[in-house]
Design a protein around this motif. Structure first.
Motif, PDB file in Angstrom:
ATOM      1  N   PRO A   1       1.183   4.683  -3.065  1.00 24.05           N
ATOM      2  CA  PRO A   1       1.375   4.252  -4.451  1.00 24.05           C
ATOM      3  C   PRO A   1       1.066   2.768  -4.592  1.00 24.05           C
ATOM      4  N   ASN A   2       0.404   2.422  -5.685  1.00 21.94           N
ATOM      5  CA  ASN A   2       0.112   1.022  -5.971  1.00 21.94           C
ATOM      6  C   ASN A   2       1.271   0.458  -6.785  1.00 21.94           C
ATOM      7  N   PRO A   3       1.794  -0.722  -6.428  1.00 22.69           N
ATOM      8  CA  PRO A   3       2.933  -1.275  -7.158  1.00 22.69           C
ATOM      9  C   PRO A   3       2.649  -1.521  -8.648  1.00 22.69           C
ATOM     10  N   ASN A   4       1.375  -1.661  -9.001  1.00 22.82           N
ATOM     11  CA  ASN A   4       1.007  -1.898 -10.401  1.00 22.82           C
ATOM     12  C   ASN A   4       0.659  -0.611 -11.127  1.00 22.82           C
TER      13      ASN A   4
ATOM     14  N   ARG B   1      -6.661  -4.296   1.853  1.00 21.90           N
ATOM     15  CA  ARG B   1      -7.551  -3.900   0.760  1.00 21.90           C
ATOM     16  C   ARG B   1      -7.602  -2.385   0.646  1.00 21.90           C
ATOM     17  N   SER B   2      -7.795  -1.913  -0.562  1.00 24.95           N
ATOM     18  CA  SER B   2      -7.880  -0.474  -0.743  1.00 24.95           C
ATOM     19  C   SER B   2      -9.344  -0.042  -0.746  1.00 24.95           C
ATOM     20  N   SER B   3      -9.568   1.187  -0.294  1.00 21.63           N
ATOM     21  CA  SER B   3     -10.906   1.776  -0.324  1.00 21.63           C
ATOM     22  C   SER B   3     -11.195   2.371  -1.690  1.00 21.63           C
ATOM     23  N   GLY B   4     -10.151   2.582  -2.463  1.00 18.82           N
ATOM     24  CA  GLY B   4     -10.307   3.111  -3.811  1.00 18.82           C
ATOM     25  C   GLY B   4      -8.982   3.110  -4.536  1.00 18.82           C
ATOM     26  N   HIS B   5      -9.038   2.956  -5.863  1.00 14.83           N
ATOM     27  CA  HIS B   5      -7.838   2.998  -6.701  1.00 14.83           C
ATOM     28  C   HIS B   5      -8.016   4.116  -7.709  1.00 14.83           C
ATOM     29  N   PHE B   6      -6.949   4.903  -7.907  1.00 19.57           N
ATOM     30  CA  PHE B   6      -7.022   6.066  -8.781  1.00 19.57           C
ATOM     31  C   PHE B   6      -5.803   6.116  -9.681  1.00 19.57           C
ATOM     32  N   ASP B   7      -5.990   6.645 -10.884  1.00 24.45           N
ATOM     33  CA  ASP B   7      -4.883   6.754 -11.834  1.00 24.45           C
ATOM     34  C   ASP B   7      -3.908   7.855 -11.453  1.00 24.45           C
ATOM     35  N   ASN B   8      -4.413   8.949 -10.866  1.00 25.36           N
ATOM     36  CA  ASN B   8      -3.487  10.010 -10.484  1.00 25.36           C
ATOM     37  C   ASN B   8      -3.600  10.313  -8.991  1.00 25.36           C
ATOM     38  N   LYS B   9      -2.520  10.874  -8.461  1.00 25.30           N
ATOM     39  CA  LYS B   9      -2.403  11.093  -7.023  1.00 25.30           C
ATOM     40  C   LYS B   9      -3.435  12.089  -6.511  1.00 25.30           C
ATOM     41  N   GLN B  10      -3.698  13.158  -7.261  1.00 29.17           N
ATOM     42  CA  GLN B  10      -4.620  14.184  -6.777  1.00 29.17           C
ATOM     43  C   GLN B  10      -6.029  13.640  -6.579  1.00 29.17           C
ATOM     44  N   ASP B  11      -6.492  12.771  -7.477  1.00 29.42           N
ATOM     45  CA  ASP B  11      -7.810  12.155  -7.297  1.00 29.42           C
ATOM     46  C   ASP B  11      -7.840  11.286  -6.045  1.00 29.42           C
ATOM     47  N   ALA B  12      -6.741  10.562  -5.797  1.00 33.51           N
ATOM     48  CA  ALA B  12      -6.651   9.715  -4.601  1.00 33.51           C
ATOM     49  C   ALA B  12      -6.642  10.576  -3.341  1.00 33.51           C
TER      50      ALA B  12
END
Length: 112
Positions: free
Chosen positions: A47-50, A62-73
């Protein structure tokens, strides 16, 4: 001719030996706290704190990717983990590991 012989001075042979990389625990990959191989042998969905979810390589800031929902991540994390043949650790919203997938280097042979 005189009875004394003159010897030519010969420099001793100098051998250079490569020094091992010593980082005194500064590199997490070689630190005593790392388990097994390198900490980079895992990927994490965290989970991203923001808000949202990040896919990160173990030990990375660093993240390899940021996603709005968990399933996409999770979907992207599985894809990255399969390509890199690493383990995927899927964290819950509270940060604890809720699920783990192995995508290579599995030491166990399971029959059946």
């Amino acid at each position: 001719m005189s009875g004394a012989r003159h010897r030519a001075s010969v420099a001793p042979e100098v051998r250079r030996v490569a020094k091992p990389d010593v980082d005194h625990g500064k590199n997490e990959r070689n630190s005593p706290m790392s388990k097994g191989k390198s900490s980079g042998s895992t990927h994490h969905v965290v989970p991203n704190p923001n808000g949202g979810w990040d896919v990160r390589r173990g030990g990375s800031d660093r993240s390899s990717g940021h996603f709005d929902n968990k399933q996409d991540a999770v979907d992207r994390g599985r894809q990255i983990s399969r390509n890199a043949e690493t383990e995927l650790k899927i964290h819950n919203r509270d940060g604890r590991i809720g699920q783990s997938d192995s995508h290579g280097n599995d030491p166990r042979n399971i029959k059946g």
